[in-house]
Scaffold this motif. Structure first.
Motif, PDB file in Angstrom:
ATOM      1  N   UNK A  19      49.902  -3.273  72.972  1.00  0.00           N
ATOM      2  CA  UNK A  19      51.365  -3.382  72.999  1.00  0.00           C
ATOM      3  C   UNK A  19      51.686  -4.866  73.117  1.00  0.00           C
ATOM      4  N   UNK A  20      52.314  -5.421  72.080  1.00  0.00           N
ATOM      5  CA  UNK A  20      52.439  -6.881  71.972  1.00  0.00           C
ATOM      6  C   UNK A  20      53.846  -7.300  71.594  1.00  0.00           C
ATOM      7  N   UNK A  21      54.356  -8.314  72.298  1.00  0.00           N
ATOM      8  CA  UNK A  21      55.698  -8.822  72.013  1.00  0.00           C
ATOM      9  C   UNK A  21      55.714  -9.704  70.768  1.00  0.00           C
ATOM     10  N   UNK A  22      56.830  -9.648  70.059  1.00  0.00           N
ATOM     11  CA  UNK A  22      56.985 -10.446  68.847  1.00  0.00           C
ATOM     12  C   UNK A  22      56.941 -11.938  69.135  1.00  0.00           C
ATOM     13  N   UNK A  23      57.415 -12.349  70.308  1.00  0.00           N
ATOM     14  CA  UNK A  23      57.491 -13.768  70.645  1.00  0.00           C
ATOM     15  C   UNK A  23      56.402 -14.211  71.619  1.00  0.00           C
ATOM     16  N   UNK A  24      55.327 -13.475  71.712  1.00  0.00           N
ATOM     17  CA  UNK A  24      54.282 -13.804  72.679  1.00  0.00           C
ATOM     18  C   UNK A  24      53.532 -15.060  72.245  1.00  0.00           C
ATOM     19  N   UNK A  25      53.568 -16.147  73.041  1.00  0.00           N
ATOM     20  CA  UNK A  25      52.870 -17.376  72.652  1.00  0.00           C
ATOM     21  C   UNK A  25      51.354 -17.237  72.678  1.00  0.00           C
ATOM     22  N   UNK A  26      50.858 -16.181  73.295  1.00  0.00           N
ATOM     23  CA  UNK A  26      49.419 -15.913  73.305  1.00  0.00           C
ATOM     24  C   UNK A  26      48.979 -15.117  72.078  1.00  0.00           C
ATOM     25  N   UNK A  27      49.907 -14.879  71.160  1.00  0.00           N
ATOM     26  CA  UNK A  27      49.585 -14.167  69.926  1.00  0.00           C
ATOM     27  C   UNK A  27      50.559 -13.047  69.657  1.00  0.00           C
ATOM     28  N   UNK A  28      51.334 -13.159  68.568  1.00  0.00           N
ATOM     29  CA  UNK A  28      52.245 -12.091  68.178  1.00  0.00           C
ATOM     30  C   UNK A  28      51.523 -11.020  67.382  1.00  0.00           C
ATOM     31  N   UNK A  29      52.182  -9.878  67.144  1.00  0.00           N
ATOM     32  CA  UNK A  29      51.532  -8.773  66.430  1.00  0.00           C
ATOM     33  C   UNK A  29      50.959  -9.170  65.079  1.00  0.00           C
ATOM     34  N   UNK A  30      51.644 -10.065  64.380  1.00  0.00           N
ATOM     35  CA  UNK A  30      51.192 -10.445  63.035  1.00  0.00           C
ATOM     36  C   UNK A  30      49.918 -11.290  63.053  1.00  0.00           C
ATOM     37  N   UNK A  31      49.540 -11.803  64.212  1.00  0.00           N
ATOM     38  CA  UNK A  31      48.339 -12.632  64.313  1.00  0.00           C
ATOM     39  C   UNK A  31      47.063 -11.823  64.536  1.00  0.00           C
ATOM     40  N   UNK A  32      47.204 -10.558  64.862  1.00  0.00           N
ATOM     41  CA  UNK A  32      46.022  -9.760  65.158  1.00  0.00           C
ATOM     42  C   UNK A  32      45.263  -9.424  63.887  1.00  0.00           C
ATOM     43  N   UNK A  33      43.936  -9.391  63.965  1.00  0.00           N
ATOM     44  CA  UNK A  33      43.140  -8.995  62.797  1.00  0.00           C
ATOM     45  C   UNK A  33      43.291  -7.500  62.548  1.00  0.00           C
ATOM     46  N   UNK A  34      42.776  -7.055  61.431  1.00  0.00           N
ATOM     47  CA  UNK A  34      42.782  -5.619  61.153  1.00  0.00           C
ATOM     48  C   UNK A  34      41.993  -4.903  62.251  1.00  0.00           C
ATOM     49  N   UNK A  35      42.612  -3.884  62.816  1.00  0.00           N
ATOM     50  CA  UNK A  35      41.993  -3.185  63.931  1.00  0.00           C
ATOM     51  C   UNK A  35      41.116  -2.048  63.434  1.00  0.00           C
ATOM     52  N   UNK A  36      40.030  -1.765  64.142  1.00  0.00           N
ATOM     53  CA  UNK A  36      39.144  -0.681  63.719  1.00  0.00           C
ATOM     54  C   UNK A  36      39.780   0.680  63.944  1.00  0.00           C
ATOM     55  N   UNK A  37      39.168   1.715  63.389  1.00  0.00           N
ATOM     56  CA  UNK A  37      39.648   3.080  63.577  1.00  0.00           C
ATOM     57  C   UNK A  37      39.709   3.399  65.061  1.00  0.00           C
ATOM     58  N   UNK A  38      40.784   4.042  65.472  1.00  0.00           N
ATOM     59  CA  UNK A  38      40.970   4.378  66.876  1.00  0.00           C
ATOM     60  C   UNK A  38      41.800   3.371  67.637  1.00  0.00           C
TER      61      UNK A  38
END
Length: 221
Positions: A160-179
């Motif tokens: 669960x990630x905030x759009x304005x999180x300076x530690x990394x927004x949702x768009x910065x995450x790599x493709x997540x594995x199944x599950x």
């Protein structure tokens, strides 16, 4: 393992010995629990964080008991958290204790607490991980990614990630594995605080977080 329960009315606290000192669990129990969600705090704060408080207040009504866990360094009154290895030592026995009580256990936390849950969850008997405000990288240093901890949790994981999180927004995450799943929170900061100018309010954002976590945990168990 011996523990020391302390009654505090509708909420009960419990001290659990660990190699890093005594950790403290604050139980918010459901009347007819289907699962337990254990949540740790971040490196600079405690279980009074707004997301942890909201989850503890709202999820028991959905059949999810919430156990808020204070690391030994917080119980001892220190202001700054220790190294990751020591955080893991202060968490693992608590999770194992909760996993042994007969209900499916989901482990998680916010920020540094999310990292601890990702690193140790598969070793403790948990069935899943909830990562709130996962610190994907230090602010301004996306090259120092901590994605490996998240991707290697070995358990179904909700981020669960905030759009304005300076530690990394949702768009910065790599493709997540199944599950693994990722829920974006609009406008929020690393602490899920919402600016006054935002078209959504603080209560709405907290309700979104609680609904997303509650739905995911109940699907999992």
């Amino acid at each position: 393992m011996t523990t020391e329960p302390v009654a505090t009315g509708p909420v009960a606290t419990e001290l659990v010995p660990t190699e890093a000192g005594e950790a403290r669990i604050t139980h918010h129990r459901a009347a007819a629990p289907k699962a337990v969600l254990a949540l740790g705090h971040g490196a600079g704060g405690g279980i009074e964080a707004r997301d942890l408080v909201a989850l503890a207040a709202r999820l028991p009504a959905r059949g999810i008991s919430v156990a808020l866990v204070e690391q030994p360094w917080r119980v001892a009154g220190k202001k700054l958290g220790p190294a990751p290895k020591t955080l893991d030592l202060g968490w693992r026995p608590v999770a194992e204790h909760l996993a042994g009580q007969g209900l499916p256990l989901v482990v998680g936390g916010r920020s540094a607490g999310a990292r601890v849950a990702c690193r140790t969850g598969a070793q403790t008997g948990a069935v899943g991980v909830v990562a709130l405000a996962f610190p994907l990288h230090p602010p301004g240093k996306p090259e120092k990614s901590r994605a490996e901890e998240l991707l290697g949790s070995g358990l179904p994981t909700l981020v669960v990630q905030s759009a304005q999180d300076p530690f990394g927004g949702p768009e910065e995450f790599p493709e997540l594995p199944a599950g693994h799943e990722l829920v974006g929170v609009p406008y929020g900061s690393h602490g899920f605080a919402v600016p006054k100018r935002a078209p959504v309010g603080q209560d709405e954002v907290l309700e979104l977080i609680c609904a997303a976590v509650g739905d995911w945990v109940l699907r999992l168990v």
